[in-house]
Design a protein around this motif. Structure first.
Motif, PDB file in Angstrom:
ATOM      1  N   TYR A  38       0.824  -1.206   0.000  1.00  9.61           N
ATOM      2  CA  TYR A  38       0.000   0.000   0.000  1.00  9.61           C
ATOM      3  C   TYR A  38       0.860   1.259   0.000  1.00  9.61           C
ATOM      4  CZ  TYR A  38      -3.819  -3.154   0.719  1.00  9.61           C
ATOM      5  OH  TYR A  38      -4.705  -4.171   0.541  1.00  9.61           O
ATOM      6  N   PRO A  39       0.694   2.066  -1.060  1.00  7.90           N
ATOM      7  CA  PRO A  39       1.572   3.231  -1.240  1.00  7.90           C
ATOM      8  C   PRO A  39       1.590   4.194  -0.057  1.00  7.90           C
ATOM      9  CG  PRO A  39       0.264   2.869  -3.203  1.00  7.90           C
ATOM     10  CD  PRO A  39      -0.240   1.909  -2.177  1.00  7.90           C
ATOM     11  N   LYS A  40       0.526   4.259   0.681  1.00 11.40           N
ATOM     12  CA  LYS A  40       0.498   5.266   1.741  1.00 11.40           C
ATOM     13  C   LYS A  40       1.222   4.817   2.994  1.00 11.40           C
ATOM     14  CE  LYS A  40      -3.595   7.785   0.459  1.00 11.40           C
ATOM     15  NZ  LYS A  40      -5.027   7.798   0.617  1.00 11.40           N
ATOM     16  N   MET A  41       1.694   3.567   2.988  1.00 12.54           N
ATOM     17  CA  MET A  41       2.269   3.047   4.209  1.00 12.54           C
ATOM     18  C   MET A  41       3.563   3.768   4.591  1.00 12.54           C
ATOM     19  SD  MET A  41       2.773  -0.813   5.036  1.00 12.54           S
ATOM     20  CE  MET A  41       3.073  -1.220   6.702  1.00 12.54           C
ATOM     21  N   GLY A  42       3.633   4.228   5.808  1.00 12.19           N
ATOM     22  CA  GLY A  42       4.828   4.917   6.264  1.00 12.19           C
ATOM     23  C   GLY A  42       4.527   5.650   7.549  1.00 12.19           C
ATOM     24  N   ARG A  43       5.521   6.353   8.029  1.00 11.12           N
ATOM     25  CA  ARG A  43       5.269   7.148   9.231  1.00 11.12           C
ATOM     26  C   ARG A  43       6.324   8.236   9.353  1.00 11.12           C
ATOM     27  NH1 ARG A  43       7.998   5.526  14.245  1.00 11.12           N
ATOM     28  NH2 ARG A  43       9.585   4.003  13.719  1.00 11.12           N
ATOM     29  N   ILE A  44       6.106   9.098  10.345  1.00 11.81           N
ATOM     30  CA  ILE A  44       7.090  10.147  10.613  1.00 11.81           C
ATOM     31  C   ILE A  44       7.797   9.785  11.917  1.00 11.81           C
ATOM     32  CG2 ILE A  44       7.392  12.590  11.144  1.00 11.81           C
ATOM     33  CD1 ILE A  44       5.031  13.097   9.235  1.00 11.81           C
ATOM     34  N   THR A  45       9.129   9.716  11.853  1.00 12.81           N
ATOM     35  CA  THR A  45       9.876   9.287  13.035  1.00 12.81           C
ATOM     36  C   THR A  45       9.909  10.379  14.093  1.00 12.81           C
ATOM     37  OG1 THR A  45      11.937  10.152  12.165  1.00 12.81           O
ATOM     38  CG2 THR A  45      11.425   7.883  11.619  1.00 12.81           C
ATOM     39  N   GLU A  46      10.427   9.988  15.260  1.00 12.99           N
ATOM     40  CA  GLU A  46      10.531  10.961  16.364  1.00 12.99           C
ATOM     41  C   GLU A  46      11.385  12.157  15.946  1.00 12.99           C
ATOM     42  OE1 GLU A  46      11.182   7.407  17.535  1.00 12.99           O
ATOM     43  OE2 GLU A  46       8.999   7.543  17.539  1.00 12.99           O
ATOM     44  N   GLU A  47      12.363  11.903  15.051  1.00 13.31           N
ATOM     45  CA  GLU A  47      13.229  13.008  14.611  1.00 13.31           C
ATOM     46  C   GLU A  47      12.561  13.850  13.526  1.00 13.31           C
ATOM     47  OE1 GLU A  47      15.003   9.617  14.125  1.00 13.31           O
ATOM     48  OE2 GLU A  47      14.896   9.798  16.301  1.00 13.31           O
ATOM     49  N   GLY A  48      11.337  13.520  13.202  1.00 15.52           N
ATOM     50  CA  GLY A  48      10.610  14.310  12.217  1.00 15.52           C
ATOM     51  C   GLY A  48      10.890  13.901  10.779  1.00 15.52           C
ATOM     52  N   GLN A  49      11.548  12.737  10.621  1.00 11.46           N
ATOM     53  CA  GLN A  49      11.893  12.289   9.284  1.00 11.46           C
ATOM     54  C   GLN A  49      10.739  11.465   8.705  1.00 11.46           C
ATOM     55  OE1 GLN A  49      15.101   9.514   9.226  1.00 11.46           O
ATOM     56  NE2 GLN A  49      15.906  10.306   7.310  1.00 11.46           N
TER      57      GLN A  49
END
Ligand code: HEC
Ligand code: HEC
Ligand code: HEC
Ligand code: HEC
Ligand code: HEC
Ligand code: HEC
Ligand code: HEC
Length: 370
Positions: A38-49
């Motif tokens: 799924y293309p939307k899969m991901g997240r923003i890390t604690e470092e904002g990356q």
């Protein structure tokens, strides 16, 4: 970063293109793609990356690792749904699923890994402090595509293989594997210079290492601080910059030619007698291209610099030439100005006529100065 995981992490692009995954071209035995397609899969890390966990099946299926099941590399995933990941993929793990056909043992990159560990860049995957500045496998390697310029293996070749092997899939697989290596897969000299310079031109990082080495009483090469910039100053650097593929690049000198593909991973400092740029081996290294090179030729500096701490003679020579040059130039301009002033004072003026430019106004207004 972009280089690191281009193939695993390209979700955003696909999102924009509204791409929908077609039928898989490789086996997803472990059902990782159940979620990771799924293309939307991901997240923003604690470092904002921003991180994408999207794996593009149609791209992955054309890469050199397409036959490696996800968990042969991501071995830390033991159950599904899986726990958050703390460590990453290390490149010395043994494949559970792929055998080395020549030894019959599980395949791994261990020979390369061992060479790398002993080299100037040797480090662990999870490194701390100064070690983290050194390149790990994924700094230099993404997951390359087989024969990226080819849509499909050429029909006339596959046709020939299936006459005996009967299975087009088998033929295509081996065609891809071998044809990529038979064609040269070396980076261009410009790419190599860029790759090494991405770190060796970073003054802040280099300074950190020099300070640490001093503290630990460790030796670093004389040219450590200026390797990249001085190469650009050198004859080889300039030739290479303007597109020559023959001029020496970093690896032509620093990697052994006995087996190039292995020795690019075992770079050694010049003070190690096994290094191709050590005092012992330098003539031989220059001789690869400069056939008539001797001891004296090999003394020519491939990392020339006119910094005082690097080359006192060149430093003062450059100052002397600058001073002498400027004085001569000033005298020349001064002389011309002085002469012009004198002529103007004598009533000689400047204008074009009859092929000459200096004229004196006389009674008949045409008397040329001889
Ligand atoms: C049930 C759905 C699901 C399945 C099946 C699945 N994953 Fe994941 N995966 C996730 C989710 C959700 C995340 C994001 C987790 C997070 O942000 O902490 C993730 C994250 C990851 C990450 C990145 C973790 C990180 O923090 O860097 C990797 C690597 C990964 N998965 C590999 C795999 C592999 C290999 C398989 C097959 C063995 C697999 N996944 C199967 C749902 C799944
Ligand atoms: C040849 C080894 C290899 C194979 C096979 C492989 N991966 Fe990866 N994968 C990596 C590496 C290396 C990274 C970069 C992150 C790292 O160094 O841990 C990565 C990153 C990822 C990430 C992003 C994680 C993050 O922290 O950003 C996901 C998700 C992922 N892989 C899923 C998969 C899935 C699903 C498959 C199977 C279709 C797969 N991988 C097959 C080596 C592999
Ligand atoms: C004239 C028949 C013939 C043709 C044409 C042929 N092969 Fe083969 N191939 C064989 C035979 C027989 C073997 C096994 C015997 C051997 O090892 O010499 C073999 C072995 C192989 C193997 C080694 C397999 C293993 O697991 O050991 C590969 C890979 C291979 N062929 C690929 C190809 C490719 C790719 C083509 C087309 C470019 C091709 N072959 C064309 C007859 C052929
Ligand atoms: C400083 C950069 C750098 C690092 C770090 C590095 N490599 Fe390489 N690697 C290269 C270069 C350069 C080549 C030669 C081929 C080319 O020019 O791409 C190469 C070639 C290879 C090849 C041969 C590819 C082929 O198709 O013939 C493999 C396999 C490989 N490296 C694996 C690794 C592994 C595993 C690691 C980590 C232990 C690693 N590399 C670390 C730069 C690097
Ligand atoms: C990711 C950053 C990075 C890349 C890319 C990189 N290096 Fe390095 N290099 C380092 C670091 C860090 C050191 C270690 C200095 C130390 O020992 O503290 C080092 C050390 C060296 C040394 C030994 C210095 C000494 O005096 O001991 C040589 C030679 C060298 N690198 C050459 C190269 C060449 C050639 C390339 C390109 C193929 C390259 N490096 C690519 C970061 C990098
Ligand atoms: C023509 C051969 C040649 C080329 C090309 C070359 N080097 Fe060097 N390099 C040497 C030699 C010889 C030394 C040792 C110089 C000395 O100490 O006087 C050296 C020293 C170094 C050092 C200091 C550490 C040590 O081992 O002494 C680094 C780092 C380095 N080179 C990196 C590079 C990088 C990065 C490039 C490409 C941008 C490059 N070199 C291109 C021959 C070369
Ligand atoms: C990969 C091939 C290669 C290697 C290895 C190499 N050079 Fe060169 N070098 C060239 C080319 C090509 C030129 C362009 C001029 C020419 O054709 O002679 C050049 C030019 C030079 C020049 C400019 C003046 C001249 O003689 O033309 C010097 C000085 C030089 N190299 C020194 C060295 C030294 C010292 C070494 C060994 C440490 C070395 N080179 C290793 C390819 C190489």
């Amino acid at each position: 970063m972009e280089m690191l995981i281009r193939w695993c992490v390209a979700g955003i692009l696909s999102l924009l293109l509204g791409y929908a995954a077609p039928a898989l071209a490789f086996e997803d035995d472990e059902a990782c793609l159940m979620c990771h397609k799924y293309p939307k899969m991901g997240r923003i890390t604690e470092e904002g990356q921003q991180k994408s966990y999207y794996v593009m099946p149609h791209v992955f299926s054309k890469t050199v690792h397409r036959n490696v099941p996800c968990r042969d590399c991501h071995g830390y995933i033991k159950e599904l749904p899986h726990k958050p990941v703390t460590e990453g993929v290390t490149c010395d793990t043994e494949c559970h699923s792929i055998q080395n056909p020549s030894t019959g043992k599980p395949f791994s990159h261990k020979p390369i890994y061992d060479a790398f560990k002993k080299s100037v860049h040797g480090r662990e995957k999870i490194a701390e402090g100064n070690d983290a500045d050194k390149p790990y496998c994924v700094n230099c390697h993404t997951n390359p595509l087989y024969n990226a310029k080819e849509e499909k293996p050429p029909k006339h070749i596959v046709d020939r293989c299936v006459v005996c092997h009967e299975d087009a899939k088998f033929a295509e697989k081996w065609y891809n594997h071998t044809s990529r290596r038979i064609r040269e897969v070396k980076r261009s000299p410009q790419e190599i210079v860029e790759m090494c310079s991405s770190c060796h031109a970073d003054k802040e990082m280099l300074g950190r290492h020099q300070a640490a080495a001093k503290e630990e009483g460790r030796e670093l090469g004389r040219k450590f601080m200026i390797a990249a910039e001085s190469y650009n100053e050198s004859f080889h650097g300039k030739l290479s910059k303007y597109g020559s593929d023959n001029a020496a690049n970093c690896l032509d000198c620093h990697a052994n030619t006995v087996n190039y593909y292995l020795s690019v991973h075992e770079l050694l400092p010049s003070r190690d007698p096994r290094s191709p740029v050590s005092a012992e081996n330098r003539v031989q290294t220059c001789k690869q291209c400069h056939v008539r090179a001797d001891e004296n030729y090999a003394k020519l500096d491939p990392h020339p610099s006119s910094k005082k701490e690097d080359n006192v003679f060149k430093y003062y020579a450059e100052i002397t030439y600058t001073v002498v040059g400027n004085v001569v130039l000033a005298m020349l301009v001064g002389l011309a100005a002085f002469e012009t002033w004198g002529r103007l004072r004598d009533g000689v003026s400047w204008r074009f006529r009859d092929g000459s430019s200096w004229w004196r106004r006389t009674r008949r207004d045409s008397n040329r100065i001889p």
